[in-house]
Design an enzyme around this catalytic site. Structure first.
Site, PDB file in Angstrom:
ATOM      1  CD1 TRP A  18      -2.261  -1.200   3.006  1.00 14.40           C
ATOM      2  CD2 TRP A  18      -3.303  -1.312   0.601  1.00 14.40           C
ATOM      3  NE1 TRP A  18      -3.370  -2.106   2.661  1.00 14.40           N
ATOM      4  CE2 TRP A  18      -3.945  -2.043   1.461  1.00 14.40           C
ATOM      5  CE3 TRP A  18      -3.757  -0.778  -0.408  1.00 14.40           C
ATOM      6  CZ2 TRP A  18      -4.379  -2.646   0.338  1.00 14.40           C
ATOM      7  CZ3 TRP A  18      -5.028  -1.099  -1.461  1.00 14.40           C
ATOM      8  CH2 TRP A  18      -5.125  -1.630  -0.903  1.00 14.40           C
ATOM      9  CG  HIS A  23       1.688   0.828   4.428  1.00 16.41           C
ATOM     10  ND1 HIS A  23       1.182   0.286   5.361  1.00 16.41           N
ATOM     11  CD2 HIS A  23       1.854   0.830   3.612  1.00 16.41           C
ATOM     12  CE1 HIS A  23       1.394  -0.975   4.351  1.00 16.41           C
ATOM     13  NE2 HIS A  23       2.699  -0.410   3.759  1.00 16.41           N
ATOM     14  CG  ASP A  62       7.009   0.257   2.225  1.00 12.96           C
ATOM     15  OD1 ASP A  62       7.222  -0.927   2.214  1.00 12.96           O
ATOM     16  OD2 ASP A  62       5.806   0.403   2.259  1.00 12.96           O
ATOM     17  NE  ARG A  65      10.497  -3.711  -0.044  1.00  4.88           N
ATOM     18  CZ  ARG A  65       9.626  -4.641  -0.350  1.00  4.88           C
ATOM     19  NH1 ARG A  65       8.558  -4.809   0.193  1.00  4.88           N
ATOM     20  NH2 ARG A  65       9.118  -4.862  -1.533  1.00  4.88           N
ATOM     21  CG  HIS A  77       7.131  -4.901   2.965  1.00  2.29           C
ATOM     22  ND1 HIS A  77       7.673  -3.959   3.476  1.00  2.29           N
ATOM     23  CD2 HIS A  77       8.952  -5.078   3.936  1.00  2.29           C
ATOM     24  CE1 HIS A  77       8.046  -3.785   4.278  1.00  2.29           C
ATOM     25  NE2 HIS A  77       9.046  -4.282   4.099  1.00  2.29           N
ATOM     26  CG  HIS A 133       4.650  -1.054   6.537  1.00  2.00           C
ATOM     27  ND1 HIS A 133       4.693   0.053   6.070  1.00  2.00           N
ATOM     28  CD2 HIS A 133       5.306  -2.087   5.820  1.00  2.00           C
ATOM     29  CE1 HIS A 133       5.171  -0.127   4.739  1.00  2.00           C
ATOM     30  NE2 HIS A 133       4.811  -2.061   4.290  1.00  2.00           N
ATOM     31  CG  ASP A 137       2.680  -4.291   3.768  1.00  2.00           C
ATOM     32  OD1 ASP A 137       3.296  -3.272   3.209  1.00  2.00           O
ATOM     33  OD2 ASP A 137       4.137  -4.462   3.451  1.00  2.00           O
ATOM     34  CG  HIS A 143       1.507  -6.328  -0.504  1.00  2.00           C
ATOM     35  ND1 HIS A 143       2.730  -6.441   0.279  1.00  2.00           N
ATOM     36  CD2 HIS A 143       1.120  -5.194  -0.762  1.00  2.00           C
ATOM     37  CE1 HIS A 143       2.955  -5.737  -0.401  1.00  2.00           C
ATOM     38  NE2 HIS A 143       2.137  -4.680  -1.149  1.00  2.00           N
ATOM     39  CG  HIS A 166       2.912  -4.707  -6.579  1.00  2.00           C
ATOM     40  ND1 HIS A 166       1.890  -5.799  -5.714  1.00  2.00           N
ATOM     41  CD2 HIS A 166       2.425  -3.704  -5.832  1.00  2.00           C
ATOM     42  CE1 HIS A 166       2.403  -5.272  -4.340  1.00  2.00           C
ATOM     43  NE2 HIS A 166       3.290  -4.564  -5.155  1.00  2.00           N
ATOM     44  CG  ASP A 170       1.736  -1.852  -3.471  1.00  2.00           C
ATOM     45  OD1 ASP A 170       0.526  -1.970  -2.988  1.00  2.00           O
ATOM     46  OD2 ASP A 170       2.857  -1.546  -3.224  1.00  2.00           O
TER      47      ASP A 170
END
Ligand SMILES: *[C@@H]1O[C@H](CO)[C@@H](O)[C@H](O)[C@H]1NC(C)=O
Ligand SMILES: *[C@@H]1O[C@H](CO)[C@@H](O)[C@H](O)[C@H]1NC(C)=O
Ligand SMILES: *[C@@H]1O[C@H](CO)[C@@H](O)[C@H](O)[C@H]1NC(C)=O
Ligand SMILES: [Zn+2]
Length: 336
Positions: A18, A23, A62, A65, A77, A133, A137, A143, A166, A170
């Site tokens: 997202w 989020h 996010d 990562r 995630h 988070h 997700d 996801h 995707h 998101d």
């Protein structure tokens, strides 16, 4: 290897799940449902008593990562459900959660860690950011899907852009609905969804979103959340298959109109679950610990091992889908 190589060429930027908007909205909804005690506990961990204490950190994972230091956390995630949409959708934890973990094991691991009195303030701070988070997700259907790396490999057109399915789920479809991705936009969307939960179109079902949630079995709870999201891949995300979406001149307005209600539903679910989950963590672990006297301390249930290895499935050979995901660098591909 040809298709993996193609995926590998994609620019890995803006690795959101997202997006920031989704989020932050989930976090604001959760803030509305936590008790005052849970709120001050979380504010203490985050050292933030502002009105956006959860929303401000909702996308931390996010950003993390995409750094060298945080690259290890990328597989956490999502869960690559190796099902067969649109014919069959299902999540099997043993089959689908990779050897290094997935969103399901991560929710269990960081749920345990955030309430664990043995950890440092920094570890607990990180654990809370991850829980906020990842509970978000797991509500994003793509996801919970391995097919084409969760739709990152499904090229589509949206609002005149060439992107992938995707990133539209998101980020770009939510932003089309709300018109921006600032904290103010998220707060406003959260207020709308809170009203739907309390007295509107979600009022009759909201209780079912959290009905069996229990931190005493976080793995089972998170697997149920993943199965719930994954089922929507077959019924809503690509009921006619991926090729039909790629062939559309534009996903707007027809496809967008068909799915945007589900996006709102999933964001609302994520926020409602997260608020309840944080309340459970606080009430069942932290609050109990601070209440205990000497005798109760001696009597306490032993805490489990901190590496969380009991939350991982038995190691298995890497499947084709998981090799493809590794070749993609575990990123999402967000380009406009
Ligand atoms: C908490 O935040 C305040 C101000 O925002 C700052 O001065 C303080 O150093 C922070 N404390 C910790 C432990 O990070
Ligand atoms: C889940 O996957 C594992 C590993 O492939 C398999 O052995 C097991 O039978 C599956 N469980 C179900 C319920 O299909
Ligand atoms: C649990 O979290 C810790 C800290 O981030 C990490 O070192 C460990 O590998 C995690 N375990 C699992 C199973 O994800
Ligand atoms: Zn994410």
């Amino acid at each position: 290897m040809a298709s993996y190589a193609l995926l590998g060429l994609a620019t890995l930027q803006g690795v959101n799940a997202w997006g920031v908007l989704g989020h932050a909205t989930i976090a604001y909804i959760a803030q509305n449902y936590v008790t005052p005690q849970t709120a001050s506990w979380a504010q203490g961990i985050l050292n933030d008593t502002s009105s956006s204490y959860l929303a401000s950190i909702a996308s931390f994972a996010d950003q993390f990562r995409s750094t060298a230091a945080g690259a290890w956390s990328a597989p956490l995630h999502f869960v690559d459900a190796e099902d067969n949409p649109p014919t069959t959708c299902n999540v099997n934890f043993t089959r689908d959660c990779g050897a290094t973990g997935c969103v399901i094991s991560a929710i269990a691991n960081y749920t345990q860690r955030v309430g664990d009195g043995r950890l440092t303030a920094d570890d607990i701070n990180q654990a809370l950011k991850f829980v906020v988070h990842f509970v978000g997700d797991v509500t994003q259907p793509l996801h919970d899907e391995a097919f084409e790396a969760g739709g990152n490999g499904i090229p589509v057109h949206f609002m005149g852009f060439n992107d992938n399915l995707h990133s539209d789920w998101d980020t770009f479809m939510p932003e089309e609905l709300i018109g921006g991705d600032s904290l103010a936009d998220a707060q406003s969307w959260a207020n709308t969804l809170i009203a739907e939960i309390d007295t509107g179109s979600f009022a009759s079902e909201a209780a079912t979103w959290i009905a069996y949630d229990t931190i005493y079995d976080a793995l089972t709870t998170a697997t149920r959340w993943a199965s719930d999201g994954n089922a929507l891949v077959c019924t809503v995300v690509m009921p006619q298959g991926a090729a039909a979406l790629t062939a559309m001149p534009d996903l707007f307005p027809g496809y967008y109109d068909a799915v945007i209600g589900t996006i709102e539903l999933q964001i609302a679910k994520g926020g409602y679950r997260l608020g309840n989950w944080l309340n459970m963590i606080f009430e069942k672990t932290v609050a109990r610990r601070s209440l205990t006297d000497e005798a109760e301390i001696a009597d306490r249930v032993p805490e489990s091992e901190l590496d969380g290895h009991k939350f991982l499935p038995e190691p298995r050979a890497m499947s084709k889908a998981k090799m493809a995901r590794a070749a993609l660098g575990y990123g999402c591909n967000h380009q406009h």
